[in-house]
Structures are given as C-alpha cells and as structure tokens.
Design an enzyme around this catalytic site. Structure first.
Site, mmCIF file in Angstrom:
data_model
loop_
_atom_site.group_PDB
_atom_site.id
_atom_site.type_symbol
_atom_site.label_atom_id
_atom_site.label_comp_id
_atom_site.label_asym_id
_atom_site.label_seq_id
_atom_site.Cartn_x
_atom_site.Cartn_y
_atom_site.Cartn_z
ATOM 1 N N CYS A 1 0.811 -1.222 0.000
ATOM 2 C CA CYS A 1 0.000 0.000 0.000
ATOM 3 C C CYS A 1 0.846 1.276 0.000
ATOM 4 C CB CYS A 1 -0.945 0.010 1.201
ATOM 5 S SG CYS A 1 -2.044 -1.411 1.204
ATOM 6 N N HIS B 1 -3.272 7.084 2.398
ATOM 7 C CA HIS B 1 -3.723 5.793 1.882
ATOM 8 C C HIS B 1 -5.074 5.493 2.526
ATOM 9 C CE1 HIS B 1 -4.173 1.691 0.953
ATOM 10 N NE2 HIS B 1 -3.830 1.246 2.149
ATOM 11 N N ASN C 1 -10.303 -0.063 0.070
ATOM 12 C CA ASN C 1 -8.839 0.044 0.045
ATOM 13 C C ASN C 1 -8.354 -0.508 -1.297
ATOM 14 O OD1 ASN C 1 -6.088 -0.468 0.308
ATOM 15 N ND2 ASN C 1 -6.237 -1.276 2.383
HETATM 16 C C1 COA Z 1 -10.207 -5.353 9.549
HETATM 17 C C2 COA Z 1 -10.835 -4.401 10.547
HETATM 18 C C3 COA Z 1 -11.923 -3.586 9.882
HETATM 19 C C4 COA Z 1 -11.473 -5.222 11.660
HETATM 20 O O1 COA Z 1 -12.052 -4.361 12.626
HETATM 21 P P1 COA Z 1 -11.777 -4.592 14.170
HETATM 22 O O2 COA Z 1 -12.536 -3.589 14.891
HETATM 23 O O3 COA Z 1 -10.280 -4.617 14.345
HETATM 24 O O4 COA Z 1 -12.424 -6.015 14.388
HETATM 25 P P2 COA Z 1 -11.764 -7.363 14.948
HETATM 26 O O5 COA Z 1 -10.862 -7.956 13.895
HETATM 27 O O6 COA Z 1 -11.161 -7.118 16.290
HETATM 28 O O7 COA Z 1 -13.030 -8.264 15.081
HETATM 29 C C5 COA Z 1 -14.081 -7.946 15.997
HETATM 30 C C6 COA Z 1 -15.203 -8.947 15.845
HETATM 31 O O8 COA Z 1 -15.868 -8.719 14.590
HETATM 32 C C7 COA Z 1 -15.913 -9.928 13.842
HETATM 33 N N1 COA Z 1 -15.830 -9.599 12.437
HETATM 34 C C8 COA Z 1 -14.724 -9.548 11.640
HETATM 35 N N2 COA Z 1 -15.074 -9.199 10.400
HETATM 36 C C9 COA Z 1 -16.413 -9.031 10.396
HETATM 37 C C10 COA Z 1 -17.351 -8.666 9.429
HETATM 38 N N3 COA Z 1 -16.982 -8.398 8.140
HETATM 39 N N4 COA Z 1 -18.649 -8.590 9.767
HETATM 40 C C11 COA Z 1 -19.051 -8.814 11.014
HETATM 41 N N5 COA Z 1 -18.209 -9.186 11.997
HETATM 42 C C12 COA Z 1 -16.907 -9.281 11.690
HETATM 43 C C13 COA Z 1 -14.740 -10.729 14.330
HETATM 44 O O9 COA Z 1 -14.951 -12.111 14.093
HETATM 45 C C14 COA Z 1 -14.727 -10.399 15.789
HETATM 46 O O10 COA Z 1 -15.683 -11.191 16.456
HETATM 47 P P3 COA Z 1 -15.379 -11.788 17.917
HETATM 48 O O11 COA Z 1 -15.171 -10.593 18.803
HETATM 49 O O12 COA Z 1 -16.624 -12.564 18.205
HETATM 50 O O13 COA Z 1 -14.141 -12.604 17.763
HETATM 51 C C15 COA Z 1 -9.768 -3.450 11.156
HETATM 52 O O14 COA Z 1 -8.919 -4.149 12.032
HETATM 53 C C16 COA Z 1 -8.912 -2.798 10.078
HETATM 54 O O15 COA Z 1 -9.382 -1.955 9.343
HETATM 55 N N6 COA Z 1 -7.622 -3.156 10.036
HETATM 56 C C17 COA Z 1 -6.695 -2.600 9.076
HETATM 57 C C18 COA Z 1 -7.077 -2.873 7.656
HETATM 58 C C19 COA Z 1 -6.067 -3.610 6.884
HETATM 59 O O16 COA Z 1 -5.507 -4.561 7.340
HETATM 60 N N7 COA Z 1 -5.809 -3.138 5.674
HETATM 61 C C20 COA Z 1 -4.942 -3.769 4.784
HETATM 62 C C21 COA Z 1 -3.602 -3.190 4.712
HETATM 63 S S1 COA Z 1 -3.417 -1.469 4.527
#
Ligand code: COA
Length: 329
Positions: free
Chosen positions: A116, A256, A286
């Site tokens: 990215c 980004h 993204n």
């Molecule tokens: C991916 C992202 C949106 C997840 O949000 P988060 O608040 O961190 O959520 P978590 O991963 O902690 O998951 C929380 C809960 O939601 C659930 N969950 C994950 N994806 C879900 C979805 N699409 N819909 C509903 N629930 C979801 C998980 O299973 C978890 O459940 P649990 O508490 O029962 O285990 C966030 O971490 C993010 O934006 N990260 C960076 C993005 C990234 O990696 N970009 C790529 C590179 S730049």
C-alpha cells in the site's frame, strides 16, 4: 530526506471499474452487515474489475487521462513506473504492458512492489531518475485488481478491498520550491506476517495451496490497525517538522485509504480538522497502491488543490512498509 530537485506534477488521472460491490452484496456472501462494515471501516461499496479488465487495462486508462491532463503524448514519456501488488503476470511487468498499450516502444518501464506504500515509493524513485537527469518526463502509476487475490469466504478481509488505478505525470521543473519537496520511505520485513499473499518462490502454487485458500491475501486486521494509526501520526508530524509547515499551511492530507476510523482518529490526535484529510474510502474501499493517486486525481478535479498548496501524503502497508511525501502543487 528533503529533496532539492524540482520534480513537478503536471497531470492526473484515474480509472475505476464500473461494477460496484456493495456491503449488502457482501452480506449475501459472508456473515456480515452494512452496519458493521460502515461502522468499523467507513466503506459502503467498492469497484470490481469485470472479465477483460486487468491491472494493466486500468493502469493504461488512468495513464492516458494523466497524459491528457499534462498535455503530453506517450512519445514524450521516458519512464513508466507501476506500483502494484496485483501485477498483470509474474513477468513481463505491468508497466511493460501499459507501455505497449500506449504505443511506446523503447521507453524504460518497471513495476514496484511496496504494497500500500507503493505509490509513494514510486514517486520517490521517479524523482530520483528526474534529479539525476536520467529522465525528463515520468508516468507514475498505482494500479490494482485486489479482487483477484481477495478471499470472498473470509469476512475479515473481503470487506476491505477494491480495484482501480491512478496515475500522475512527473516532469523536471525549473522551480526548486515546487513539486516533490520531501519524501521518506521505510520498511521492516520482520512484520511480513501481518499482511501477506504467499504464492511465489517460497510457496509455489500447488494443489495444497489452493485447497487451503492460500492463494489469497491474509490480513491480521487488528495488528495492521494499530500499526497504521501510530505511523499515520508519526509520519505527518515528522513531515510538518522537517518541511517547517504549520498546521494552517497544510492544505490537504491525502492518506492511503486504509480505514475511515484510522484516518479520523489520527486527524483528531494531530489536532487537525477531519475534512483536512481527503477520504473516498466509502466509495472504493482500500485499493492498495492505487488509493493515493485515485484520491489525488479526485481532489484535483474537485478544485481542492491550487498552485503552491502544500499536500502531505502518508501510506502504510504490507512489508511492513510506510512512507510519506510532501508536494507543493
Ligand atoms: C479489519 C478491521 C476492519 C477489523 O475491525 P476490528 O474492529 O479490528 O475487528 P476485529 O478484527 O477485532 O473483530 C471484531 C469482531 O468482529 C468480527 N468480524 C470480523 N469481520 C467481520 C465482518 N466483516 N462482519 C461482522 N463481523 C466481523 C470478528 O470475528 C470479531 O468477532 P469476535 O469478537 O466474536 O471474535 C480493522 O482491524 C482494520 O481496518 N484493520 C486494518 C485494515 C487492513 O488490514 N488493511 C490492509 C492493509 S493497509
């Protein structure tokens, strides 16, 4: 480092596939909902390449628009760099395909993979070529078809990504105070596990890889989230300090498009108004290396940037990599 060259930006273009994938569409494919996705990421829909649309076709269309806006013809370009993690093929490079599609024969062309952060790496590389005199006019492209490496059975990652391309024309200029005035590029391969897509030399494609769905991206969202928030703030503070820019002198931050919550929380911690950051993640998700040049083109078209305005760019992604740049328009 502060760059004393004048690699100026004279053309902007972007290309998005027509096909939209909404949160409601995704909620029919995996256990998720529009409400969850909007609240956690700010994304409402993303664009998906159709059959026949590839990283090179999107990159070519964006490049054509950038050339047109710069008032240049393909023959005027002496370097093409395409930042991508979804290349047309392992080789030849996507940049070679784009060059051929634009009717260029003999023009230097290569791909750059910094995930990215790739577009900011490509801008830094092109500025180096311009500064040493090896090139006059460069096409710098960020193009991705992330839908081709997204696992639509994995709800934690498939909600995030979309396809698209953006391009800029960089030219040698005579005014040293304009163009790319600052660029920092960083990487730490110890963080490789946070985001990866493994097929390659270490894990050649095999029946087992496919059975385990390992041909797709794997993301540790939580880890990436923390990394991105920290780097976002650090990079912007460092850029303002090194370029002696006050908060009021920063016209726009083009980050980004990683996650709306990450952008909003970093802007709040920096004490900057949220609308000082350009955000289009709601419409495109993204798009990795393409996200900054797409946003830049939209900001330019929306009239949010005038000659002399200072813009800060920040990016972070797989590698781990992170990068920033300051451009005086
Ligand atoms: C991916 C992202 C949106 C997840 O949000 P988060 O608040 O961190 O959520 P978590 O991963 O902690 O998951 C929380 C809960 O939601 C659930 N969950 C994950 N994806 C879900 C979805 N699409 N819909 C509903 N629930 C979801 C998980 O299973 C978890 O459940 P649990 O508490 O029962 O285990 C966030 O971490 C993010 O934006 N990260 C960076 C993005 C990234 O990696 N970009 C790529 C590179 S730049």
């Amino acid at each position: 480092m502060t760059i004393s060259s004048s690699a100026i930006f004279t053309g902007f273009g972007s290309q998005l596939p027509e096909k939209r994938l909404t949160n409601d569409d995704l909620s029919k494919m995996v256990d998720t909902s529009d409400e969850w996705i909007v609240q956690r990421t700010g994304i409402r829909e993303r664009r998906i390449a159709c059959d026949g649309e590839t990283t090179a076709t999107l990159g070519t269309a964006a490049a054509q628009k950038a050339l047109q806006s710069a008032g240049l013809a393909p023959k005027d370009i002496d370097l093409i760099i395409c930042a991508t993690i979804t290349p047309e093929m392992v080789f030849p490079s996507t940049a070679c395909f784009i060059g051929a599609a634009l009717g260029m024969a003999g023009t230097a062309a290569f791909d750059l993979n910094a995930a990215c952060s790739g577009f900011l790496y490509a801008m830094g590389a092109a500025a180096g070529f311009i500064k040493t005199g090896q090139c006059r006019n460069a096409l710098v492209i960020g193009a991705e078809t992330l839908s081709r490496i997204t696992d639509y059975q994995d709800r934690s990652s498939c909600i995030l990504f979309g396809d698209g391309a953006g391009a800029v024309v960089m030219q040698r200029g005579s005014d040293a105070g304009r163009g790319l005035i600052y660029s920092t590029l960083h990487a730490d391969g110890n963080g490789a596990d946070a985001m990866k897509c493994i097929p390659g030399s270490r894990f050649p494609i095999s029946a087992q890889i496919l059975a385990d769905r390992q041909q797709y991206m794997q993301i540790k969202g939580r880890e990436v989230y923390k990394f991105a928030v920290t780097k976002f703030e650090e990079l912007i503070e460092e850029a303002m300090r090194n370029c002696q820019l006050s908060k009021d002198q920063v016209k726009l931050i083009i980050p980004h498009q990683v996650n709306r919550r990450i952008i909003d929380s970093a802007m709040e911690k920096l004490g900057l108004p949220p609308d000082r950051a350009f955000v289009n993640i709601d419409r495109y998700g993204n798009t990795s290396a393409a996200s900054i040049p797409i946003a830049w083109d939209e900001a330019h078209q929306a009239g949010r940037l005038q000659k002399g305005d200072a813009v800060i760019f920040v990016a972070f992604g797989g590698g781990l990599t992170w990068a920033s740049a300051v451009v005086k328009m």
